[in-house]
Design an enzyme around this catalytic site. Structure first.
Site, PDB file in Angstrom:
ATOM      1  N   CYS A  48       0.879  -1.176   0.000  1.00 51.06           N
ATOM      2  CA  CYS A  48       0.000   0.000   0.000  1.00 51.06           C
ATOM      3  C   CYS A  48       0.913   1.222   0.000  1.00 51.06           C
ATOM      4  CB  CYS A  48      -0.871  -0.080   1.258  1.00 51.06           C
ATOM      5  SG  CYS A  48      -1.634   1.457   1.769  1.00 51.06           S
ATOM      6  N   HIS A  49       0.376   2.375  -0.426  1.00 50.73           N
ATOM      7  CA  HIS A  49       1.203   3.581  -0.499  1.00 50.73           C
ATOM      8  C   HIS A  49       1.830   3.975   0.837  1.00 50.73           C
ATOM      9  CE1 HIS A  49      -0.579   4.424  -4.510  1.00 50.73           C
ATOM     10  NE2 HIS A  49       0.656   4.841  -4.687  1.00 50.73           N
ATOM     11  N   THR A  50       1.168   3.634   1.933  1.00 48.74           N
ATOM     12  CA  THR A  50       1.709   4.014   3.247  1.00 48.74           C
ATOM     13  C   THR A  50       3.041   3.301   3.509  1.00 48.74           C
ATOM     14  OG1 THR A  50      -0.551   4.301   3.960  1.00 48.74           O
ATOM     15  CG2 THR A  50       1.091   4.245   5.693  1.00 48.74           C
ATOM     16  N   HIS A  70       1.375  -3.885   5.976  1.00 51.76           N
ATOM     17  CA  HIS A  70       0.192  -3.793   6.851  1.00 51.76           C
ATOM     18  C   HIS A  70      -1.087  -4.273   6.196  1.00 51.76           C
ATOM     19  CE1 HIS A  70       0.190  -0.068   4.592  1.00 51.76           C
ATOM     20  NE2 HIS A  70      -1.092   0.049   4.862  1.00 51.76           N
ATOM     21  N   GLU A  71      -1.027  -4.618   4.900  1.00 49.05           N
ATOM     22  CA  GLU A  71      -2.228  -5.176   4.263  1.00 49.05           C
ATOM     23  C   GLU A  71      -1.967  -6.661   4.127  1.00 49.05           C
ATOM     24  OE1 GLU A  71      -4.153  -2.050   1.138  1.00 49.05           O
ATOM     25  OE2 GLU A  71      -3.668  -4.012   0.349  1.00 49.05           O
ATOM     26  N   CYS A 100     -10.030  -1.745  20.971  1.00 47.38           N
ATOM     27  CA  CYS A 100      -9.837  -2.360  22.289  1.00 47.38           C
ATOM     28  C   CYS A 100     -11.179  -2.759  22.917  1.00 47.38           C
ATOM     29  CB  CYS A 100      -9.079  -1.407  23.217  1.00 47.38           C
ATOM     30  SG  CYS A 100     -10.073  -0.017  23.829  1.00 47.38           S
ATOM     31  N   CYS A 103     -12.506   1.653  25.307  1.00 43.78           N
ATOM     32  CA  CYS A 103     -12.358   3.115  25.389  1.00 43.78           C
ATOM     33  C   CYS A 103     -13.621   3.832  24.889  1.00 43.78           C
ATOM     34  CB  CYS A 103     -11.137   3.566  24.592  1.00 43.78           C
ATOM     35  SG  CYS A 103     -11.363   3.520  22.806  1.00 43.78           S
ATOM     36  N   CYS A 106     -14.278   3.238  21.185  1.00 41.75           N
ATOM     37  CA  CYS A 106     -14.774   1.892  20.879  1.00 41.75           C
ATOM     38  C   CYS A 106     -16.218   1.728  21.351  1.00 41.75           C
ATOM     39  CB  CYS A 106     -13.878   0.827  21.502  1.00 41.75           C
ATOM     40  SG  CYS A 106     -12.296   0.669  20.631  1.00 41.75           S
ATOM     41  N   CYS A 114     -10.016   4.160  18.062  1.00 40.19           N
ATOM     42  CA  CYS A 114      -9.662   3.611  19.380  1.00 40.19           C
ATOM     43  C   CYS A 114      -8.509   4.397  20.027  1.00 40.19           C
ATOM     44  CB  CYS A 114      -9.262   2.147  19.196  1.00 40.19           C
ATOM     45  SG  CYS A 114      -8.668   1.370  20.700  1.00 40.19           S
ATOM     46  N   ARG A 118      -5.022   3.138  18.257  1.00 43.22           N
ATOM     47  CA  ARG A 118      -5.080   3.982  17.066  1.00 43.22           C
ATOM     48  C   ARG A 118      -3.735   3.961  16.337  1.00 43.22           C
ATOM     49  NH1 ARG A 118      -7.117  10.065  17.843  1.00 43.22           N
ATOM     50  NH2 ARG A 118      -8.677   8.936  19.045  1.00 43.22           N
ATOM     51  N   CYS A 178      -6.638  -2.760   4.457  1.00 43.69           N
ATOM     52  CA  CYS A 178      -6.355  -1.308   4.487  1.00 43.69           C
ATOM     53  C   CYS A 178      -7.122  -0.555   3.403  1.00 43.69           C
ATOM     54  CB  CYS A 178      -4.864  -1.009   4.422  1.00 43.69           C
ATOM     55  SG  CYS A 178      -4.524   0.763   4.348  1.00 43.69           S
ATOM     56  N   ARG A 373      -3.247  -3.321  -7.021  1.00 39.78           N
ATOM     57  CA  ARG A 373      -2.717  -4.077  -5.895  1.00 39.78           C
ATOM     58  C   ARG A 373      -1.862  -5.241  -6.398  1.00 39.78           C
ATOM     59  NH1 ARG A 373      -2.990  -0.386  -3.181  1.00 39.78           N
ATOM     60  NH2 ARG A 373      -3.869  -0.158  -1.092  1.00 39.78           N
TER      61      ARG A 373
HETATM   62  N1  LIG Z   1      -8.324   8.201   5.506  1.00 35.40           N
HETATM   63  C1  LIG Z   1      -7.779   6.965   5.555  1.00 35.40           C
HETATM   64  O1  LIG Z   1      -8.052   6.191   6.462  1.00 35.40           O
HETATM   65  C2  LIG Z   1      -6.863   6.487   4.457  1.00 35.40           C
HETATM   66  C3  LIG Z   1      -6.421   5.140   4.380  1.00 35.40           C
HETATM   67  C4  LIG Z   1      -5.629   4.727   3.285  1.00 35.40           C
HETATM   68  C5  LIG Z   1      -5.264   5.656   2.314  1.00 35.40           C
HETATM   69  N2  LIG Z   1      -5.663   6.953   2.433  1.00 35.40           N
HETATM   70  C6  LIG Z   1      -5.285   7.999   1.452  1.00 35.40           C
HETATM   71  O2  LIG Z   1      -6.098   7.889   0.306  1.00 35.40           O
HETATM   72  C7  LIG Z   1      -5.460   8.561  -0.789  1.00 35.40           C
HETATM   73  C8  LIG Z   1      -5.524   7.708  -2.052  1.00 35.40           C
HETATM   74  O3  LIG Z   1      -4.740   6.536  -1.909  1.00 35.40           O
HETATM   75  P1  LIG Z   1      -4.374   5.647  -3.203  1.00 35.40           P
HETATM   76  O4  LIG Z   1      -3.569   4.511  -2.705  1.00 35.40           O
HETATM   77  O5  LIG Z   1      -5.595   5.356  -4.006  1.00 35.40           O
HETATM   78  O6  LIG Z   1      -3.421   6.692  -3.990  1.00 35.40           O
HETATM   79  P2  LIG Z   1      -2.999   6.769  -5.540  1.00 35.40           P
HETATM   80  O7  LIG Z   1      -1.798   7.642  -5.580  1.00 35.40           O
HETATM   81  O8  LIG Z   1      -2.941   5.428  -6.159  1.00 35.40           O
HETATM   82  O9  LIG Z   1      -4.216   7.530  -6.226  1.00 35.40           O
HETATM   83  C9  LIG Z   1      -4.425   8.903  -6.139  1.00 35.40           C
HETATM   84  C10 LIG Z   1      -4.941   9.404  -7.505  1.00 35.40           C
HETATM   85  O10 LIG Z   1      -5.306  10.764  -7.360  1.00 35.40           O
HETATM   86  C11 LIG Z   1      -4.968  11.447  -8.542  1.00 35.40           C
HETATM   87  N3  LIG Z   1      -4.870  12.877  -8.239  1.00 35.40           N
HETATM   88  C12 LIG Z   1      -3.873  13.551  -7.572  1.00 35.40           C
HETATM   89  N4  LIG Z   1      -4.188  14.854  -7.469  1.00 35.40           N
HETATM   90  C13 LIG Z   1      -5.397  15.032  -8.055  1.00 35.40           C
HETATM   91  C14 LIG Z   1      -6.249  16.141  -8.252  1.00 35.40           C
HETATM   92  N5  LIG Z   1      -5.903  17.362  -7.822  1.00 35.40           N
HETATM   93  N6  LIG Z   1      -7.419  15.955  -8.898  1.00 35.40           N
HETATM   94  C15 LIG Z   1      -7.784  14.727  -9.339  1.00 35.40           C
HETATM   95  N7  LIG Z   1      -7.010  13.615  -9.178  1.00 35.40           N
HETATM   96  C16 LIG Z   1      -5.839  13.774  -8.554  1.00 35.40           C
HETATM   97  C17 LIG Z   1      -3.665  10.800  -8.985  1.00 35.40           C
HETATM   98  O11 LIG Z   1      -3.426  10.975 -10.372  1.00 35.40           O
HETATM   99  C18 LIG Z   1      -3.913   9.328  -8.643  1.00 35.40           C
HETATM  100  O12 LIG Z   1      -4.457   8.585  -9.719  1.00 35.40           O
HETATM  101  C19 LIG Z   1      -4.026   8.845  -0.297  1.00 35.40           C
HETATM  102  O13 LIG Z   1      -3.940  10.206   0.103  1.00 35.40           O
HETATM  103  C20 LIG Z   1      -3.890   7.945   0.910  1.00 35.40           C
HETATM  104  O14 LIG Z   1      -2.939   8.441   1.817  1.00 35.40           O
HETATM  105  C21 LIG Z   1      -6.452   7.378   3.475  1.00 35.40           C
HETATM  106 ZN   LIG Z   2      -2.489   1.030   3.722  1.00 36.73          ZN
HETATM  107 ZN   LIG Z   3     -10.597   1.418  22.030  1.00 35.97          ZN
END
Ligand SMILES: NC(=O)c1ccc[n+]([C@@H]2O[C@H](COP(=O)([O-])OP(=O)(O)OC[C@H]3O[C@@H](n4cnc5c(N)ncnc54)[C@H](O)[C@@H]3O)[C@@H](O)[C@H]2O)c1
Ligand SMILES: [Zn+2]
Ligand SMILES: [Zn+2]
Length: 380
Positions: A48-50, A70-71, A100, A103, A106, A114, A118, A178, A373
Site C-alpha cells: 500500500c502507499h503508506t 500492513h495489508e 480495544c 475506550c 470503541c 480507538c 489507534r 487497508c 494491488r
Molecule cells: N483516511 C484513511 O483512512 C486512508 C487510508 C488509506 C489511504 N488513504 C489515502 O487515500 C489517498 C488515495 O490513496 P491511493 O492509494 O488510491 O493513492 P494513488 O496515488 O494510487 O491515487 C491517487 C490518484 O489521485 C490522482 N490525483 C492527484 N491529485 C489530483 C487532483 N488534484 N485531482 C484529481 N485527481 C488527482 C492521482 O493521479 C492518482 O491517480 C491517499 O492520500 C492515501 O494516503 C487514506
Molecule cells: Zn495502507
Molecule cells: Zn478502544
C-alpha cells in the site's frame, strides 16, 4: 496449541535497512506473543502507499531497520496471555488500527478511532512492553504500524486482528485490511449515497476505485471519476465509473464542470487524492441543500484549504473518515462476507502477483504507478 507455541520462531522476513533501498530477505527470530498479543503466520500480503511513504522516509523521521507491511491475511500460530477470542488456526486480517472495545471511541457507535490502538506510525515496538518481537542475531528490528506483515511470522496486538470466515480466500481478502475497506467504507458508511443518486470520485487509485465500488454497490446511477492522469480512466470503467473528467482539459474549476453536468451538483462526492485543491473541488461540487462530501486522502501535515462559509450555509456537508469508519474487529468480518456473497468484487483490484522473494518488484510497480494491488505470496 501449535508445536511452536512459546518458542522463538526463525523465519524469513523482508527487512528494510535503509530509506529507499531495496528490502533484503533475512532470517529473523520472532519472539512468542506476550500479554494480549497473537503470533500469526502471514499467508498473503500486499503493498500500500503508506508502506512506500515510510520506506522512502522523505517526509518523516526515519526509523530503520524496519519490517514494513500492513495489508495482509494470515493464520493464528499461538496466542499470548489474556487472549480469549482467538485461537491457533483462526484466519485473521491484521489491521494498522485497532479496537480495544473498552475506550470511549470503541464504545461509541460513531467512532472507530480507538484510544489505545489507534494508528501510530512512529512506534517501532509493541505496546505491551515497549520491546520488539523481531531480532537478527540479537539486534532489534523495528515493527511498522503494529503489523509488520512482510515476514513469514509476525506478532500483533489481539485488538488489531479481525477474525474472518475460514473459507474466505486469503490471497484475495488480504486487500481488505487497508486501502480497499477505506474507500469502500467512505462511500457506504459515510457518504451513504441513495439508490439512483450521482457520486463524484476524486482520484482513481485503489482507494478511489474502492469508493466507486461502494457507489456501484449502493446503486448510484452516475459515478463521475476525476483524475489528472488519463491512464486511470480505462481501468476505472471496470469499477462502474460512468463518466470521466480530467481537470487539465478544462479552463474553469472542475466543480463548475460537474455542476453543469449534473444540474447544480452531485449528491455525494468522495475525495481520494490527498491534495487540497481536489478537497475544495470535492466539497464545492456537491449540490446545495443535500450534498455530502467525504475526505479520505491524507494531505501533507501543514496543508490547509479555503472555501467560502456560504458553501456550508447553503446546506452542503463536509466529512472526513479514517479507515472508512469501519471498526476493525466488529465490522471487517462482514466486509469479508460481502465478498463471499459476491456483492463486493475484489478480483478487479488485483493486477499483479509476486512471490515473497520478489517483493521488491511490488515496490517497483508502485513507484512506476502501475496497477492497483500486487499480492505477495508468502509460500508455504
Ligand atoms: N483516511 C484513511 O483512512 C486512508 C487510508 C488509506 C489511504 N488513504 C489515502 O487515500 C489517498 C488515495 O490513496 P491511493 O492509494 O488510491 O493513492 P494513488 O496515488 O494510487 O491515487 C491517487 C490518484 O489521485 C490522482 N490525483 C492527484 N491529485 C489530483 C487532483 N488534484 N485531482 C484529481 N485527481 C488527482 C492521482 O493521479 C492518482 O491517480 C491517499 O492520500 C492515501 O494516503 C487514506
Ligand atoms: Zn495502507
Ligand atoms: Zn478502544
Amino acid at each position: 496449541m501449535s508445536s511452536t507455541a512459546g518458542l522463538v520462531i526463525p523465519c524469513k522476513a523482508a527487512v528494510s535497512w535503509e530509506a529507499g533501498k531495496p528490502l533484503v530477505m533475512e532470517q529473523v527470530e520472532v519472539a512468542p506473543p506476550q500479554t494480549m498479543e497473537v503470533r500469526i503466520k502471514i499467508k498473503h500480503t500486499s503493498l500500500c502507499h503508506t508502506d512506500l511513504y515510510f520506506w522512502e522516509a522523505k517526509g518523516q523521521a526515519p526509523l530503520f531497520p524496519r519490517i514494513f507491511g500492513h495489508e495482509a491475511a494470515g493464520i493464528v500460530e499461538s496466542v499470548g496471555e489474556g487472549v480469549s477470542d482467538l485461537q491457533t488456526g483462526d484466519h485473521v486480517l491484521p489491521v494498522f488500527t485497532g479496537e480495544c472495545k473498552e475506550c470511549a471511541h470503541c464504545k461509541s457507535e460513531d467512532s472507530n478511532m480507538c484510544d489505545l490502538l489507534r494508528i501510530n506510525t512512529d512506534r517501532g515496538v509493541m505496546l505491551t512492553d515497549g520491546k520488539s518481537r523481531f531480532s537478527i542475531d540479537g539486534k532489534r528490528i523495528n515493527h511498522f504500524l503494529g503489523t509488520s506483515t512482510f515476514s513469514e511470522y509476525t506478532v500483533v496486538h489481539s485488538g488489531c486482528l479481525a477474525k474472518i470466515n475460514p473459507l474466505a480466500p486469503l490471497d484475495k481478502v488480504c486487500i481488505l485490511s487497508c486501502g480497499i475497506s477505506t474507500g469502500l467504507g467512505a462511500t457506504l458508511n459515510v457518504a451513504k449515497p441513495k439508490k439512483g443518486s450521482s457520486v463524484a470520485i476524486f482520484g482513481l487509485g485503489a482507494v478511489g476505485l474502492a469508493a466507486a465500488e461502494g457507489a456501484r454497490i449502493a446503486g448510484a446511477s452516475r459515478i463521475i471519476g476525476i483524475d489528472l492522469n488519463p491512464n486511470r480512466f480505462e481501468e476505472a470503467k471496470k469499477f462502474g465509473v460512468t463518466e470521466f473528467i480530467n481537470p487539465k482539459d478544462h479552463d474553469r474549476p472542475v466543480q463548475q464542470v460537474i455542476a453543469d453536468m449534473t444540474d447544480g451538483g452531485v449528491d455525494r462526492s468522495v475525495e481520494c487524492t490527498g491534495h487540497t485543491e481536489a478537497m475544495v473541488s470535492a466539497f464545492e461540487c456537491v449540490h446545495d441543500g443535500w450534498g455530502v462530501a467525504v475526505l479520505v486522502g491524507v494531505p501533507n501535515k501543514d496543508a490547509a484549504f479555503m472555501t467560502k462559509p456560504i458553501n456550508l450555509l447553503n446546506e452542503r456537508t463536509i466529512k472526513g473518515t479514517f479507515f472508512g469508519n469501519y471498526k476493525p474487529r466488529t465490522d471487517l468480518p462482514s466486509v469479508v462476507e460481502m465478498y463471499m456473497n459476491k456483492k463486493l468484487e475484489l478480483e478487479k483490484f488485483i493486477t499483479h502477483r509476486v512471490s515473497f522473494s520478489d517483493i521488491n518488484r511490488a515496490f517497483e510497480l508502485m513507484l512506476r504507478g502501475e496497477g492497483l494491488r500486487c499480492i505477495i505470496n508468502m509460500g508455504e
